[in-house]
Write a protein that holds these residues in place. Structure first.
Motif, mmCIF file in Angstrom:
data_model
loop_
_atom_site.group_PDB
_atom_site.id
_atom_site.type_symbol
_atom_site.label_atom_id
_atom_site.label_comp_id
_atom_site.label_asym_id
_atom_site.label_seq_id
_atom_site.Cartn_x
_atom_site.Cartn_y
_atom_site.Cartn_z
ATOM 1 N N ARG A 64 28.986 -48.190 76.618
ATOM 2 C CA ARG A 64 29.484 -49.509 76.248
ATOM 3 C C ARG A 64 30.550 -49.435 75.147
ATOM 4 O O ARG A 64 31.252 -50.420 74.886
ATOM 5 N N ILE A 65 30.678 -48.286 74.483
ATOM 6 C CA ILE A 65 31.655 -48.152 73.398
ATOM 7 C C ILE A 65 33.067 -48.225 73.969
ATOM 8 O O ILE A 65 33.443 -47.451 74.858
ATOM 9 N N MET A 66 33.848 -49.166 73.470
ATOM 10 C CA MET A 66 35.239 -49.327 73.902
ATOM 11 C C MET A 66 36.161 -48.406 73.108
ATOM 12 O O MET A 66 37.051 -47.767 73.667
ATOM 13 N N LEU A 67 35.959 -48.398 71.793
ATOM 14 C CA LEU A 67 36.768 -47.569 70.904
ATOM 15 C C LEU A 67 35.892 -46.963 69.835
ATOM 16 O O LEU A 67 34.965 -47.601 69.334
ATOM 17 N N LEU A 68 36.199 -45.741 69.464
ATOM 18 C CA LEU A 68 35.622 -45.118 68.269
ATOM 19 C C LEU A 68 36.711 -44.246 67.669
ATOM 20 O O LEU A 68 37.316 -43.421 68.372
ATOM 21 N N GLY A 69 36.996 -44.456 66.406
ATOM 22 C CA GLY A 69 38.075 -43.697 65.779
ATOM 23 C C GLY A 69 37.788 -43.398 64.324
ATOM 24 O O GLY A 69 36.753 -43.789 63.769
ATOM 25 N N GLN B 222 41.553 -49.342 75.604
ATOM 26 C CA GLN B 222 43.013 -49.305 75.695
ATOM 27 C C GLN B 222 43.565 -50.704 75.923
ATOM 28 O O GLN B 222 44.603 -51.079 75.365
ATOM 29 N N GLU B 223 42.856 -51.497 76.719
ATOM 30 C CA GLU B 223 43.304 -52.866 76.971
ATOM 31 C C GLU B 223 43.278 -53.684 75.679
ATOM 32 O O GLU B 223 44.170 -54.510 75.433
ATOM 33 N N LEU B 224 42.260 -53.439 74.855
ATOM 34 C CA LEU B 224 42.194 -54.123 73.556
ATOM 35 C C LEU B 224 43.390 -53.745 72.690
ATOM 36 O O LEU B 224 44.038 -54.607 72.087
ATOM 37 N N ILE B 225 43.705 -52.467 72.642
ATOM 38 C CA ILE B 225 44.859 -52.005 71.861
ATOM 39 C C ILE B 225 46.150 -52.623 72.401
ATOM 40 O O ILE B 225 47.006 -53.077 71.632
ATOM 41 N N ASP B 226 46.263 -52.649 73.729
ATOM 42 C CA ASP B 226 47.469 -53.208 74.354
ATOM 43 C C ASP B 226 47.647 -54.694 74.043
ATOM 44 O O ASP B 226 48.761 -55.223 74.136
ATOM 45 N N ASN B 227 46.556 -55.353 73.685
ATOM 46 C CA ASN B 227 46.615 -56.791 73.387
ATOM 47 C C ASN B 227 46.569 -57.076 71.888
ATOM 48 O O ASN B 227 46.271 -58.216 71.486
#
Length: 344
Positions: free
Chosen positions: A30-35, A118-123
């Motif tokens: 479920r993790i979308m991003l981790l940085g 990636q979609e979140l970053i793109d938006n």
């Protein structure tokens, strides 16, 4: 940031210490991003820097359709914070600096990035607005106040320091005063000749409250107590350690201005400050601090220049006053439909 360093972080992420990333039902796939977060994300890390991971995860179907609620997952041992998607969106809409940073990392600073991540970053552009002026400016003001308080605590005569404490308490009470002033009473703070034989002057309080809620009362006094307690640490400081903290606060103060200017001028979040590292690292190293623990004229000239640039960027930015909520809602609904149907 070099590839080998990133591979070390990925190895660390896959260690037993971070097993919660894989075993917790709210995380895993479920993790979308981790940085990277903190100093490692800015590029200002040194040998003593903590390792912070920051991320965002999809809500559970029960959060969106049922009775469960979820804001964020925190693991104190590893200093990892992973926001629920809806909580992150609310913070991004206010241009909260700590969460904006997650969308502005370099490619190799992401440890996990799903297609939805990636979609979140793109938006990212959906969340950027003139609200950044207030949010980044507010965080910068807080950093500057920490610097001023610490320096005043160490360098001013006692009577002048008492005036500074009073001013700091009043600043800290601004929000409290708005909520409670005239509500079943009031409070007045002022300086007078000290009753404490160790002081020349001290702050006194005249308070008059009736039928005042206990929880609000403890909130009121807790705000004042925390400021005074911070100042009372004078004489107990570890100069080298405290100077390092001061330099770190000063560095983050300038970094916040840098990031806010990028957002307002370019519409970009740039977390890894590659081009600004010489300046930021010089501040962190103490190049702008004088022997007496105060900052040099050059530092305040630098600060003044960034304040001027932020004012100019705020006046000329093409960003909207507020986000386009219709577009944001469509994006959020799309992501949450995928989360409910577990189609990720």
């Amino acid at each position: 940031m070099g590839f080998g360093i990133v591979m070390d972080f990925k190895k660390l992420m896959n260690s037993e210490e971070y097993d919660f990333l894989r075993t917790n039902e709210r995380l895993g796939d479920r993790i979308m991003l981790l940085g990277l977060g903190g100093s490692y994300s800015y590029g200002t890390n040194n040998e003593g820097s903590d390792i912070d991971f920051r991320g965002v995860t999809l809500q559970m179907p029960s959060d969106l359709l049922g009775m469960t609620e979820f804001d964020q997952y925190e693991d104190d041992k590893t200093d990892t914070v992973i926001y629920g998607f809806n909580k992150l969106v609310k913070l991004l809409l206010e241009c909260n600096p700590n969460t904006c940073e997650m969308l502005g990392l370099d490619e190799d600073q992401y440890l996990i990035k799903s297609d939805l991540g990636q979609e979140l970053i793109d938006n990212t552009h959906l969340f950027l607005s003139k609200r950044a002026i207030k949010s980044f400016g507010g965080y910068a003001d807080a950093q500057l106040r920490r610097l001023q308080n610490a320096i005043a605590r160490d360098t001013l005569p006692q009577s002048d320091r008492e005036k500074h404490i009073l001013k700091s308490v009043m600043n800290a009470l601004d929000d409290v005063n708005r909520r409670y002033y005239g509500k079943n009473g009031d409070i007045r703070l002022y300086i007078d000749k000290a009753e404490n034989p160790e002081l020349d002057t001290e702050i006194f309080v005249d308070a008059n409250y009736e039928h005042f809620p206990l929880r609000d009362y403890t909130d009121l006094w807790g705000v004042m107590r925390s400021v005074v307690r911070d100042y009372d640490k004078i004489g107990k400081r570890n100069k080298k350690k405290d100077d390092n903290h001061l330099n770190k606060h000063a560095m983050h103060l300038i970094r916040l201005f840098m990031m806010a200017i990028d957002i307002l001028e370019k519409g970009e979040i740039i977390t890894h400050r590659v081009n600004d590292l010489p300046t930021l690292l010089a501040i962190r190293k103490g190049d702008f601090m004088k022997e007496d623990g105060t900052f040099s004229e050059e530092f305040y000239e630098l600060l003044e220049e960034y304040e001027r640039r932020l004012d100019e960027a705020a006046a000329t930015t093409k960003l909207p006053d507020n986000p386009d909520m219709e577009k944001v809602e469509k994006f959020v609904e799309r992501i949450n439909r995928i989360a409910v149907n577990e189609e990720f």
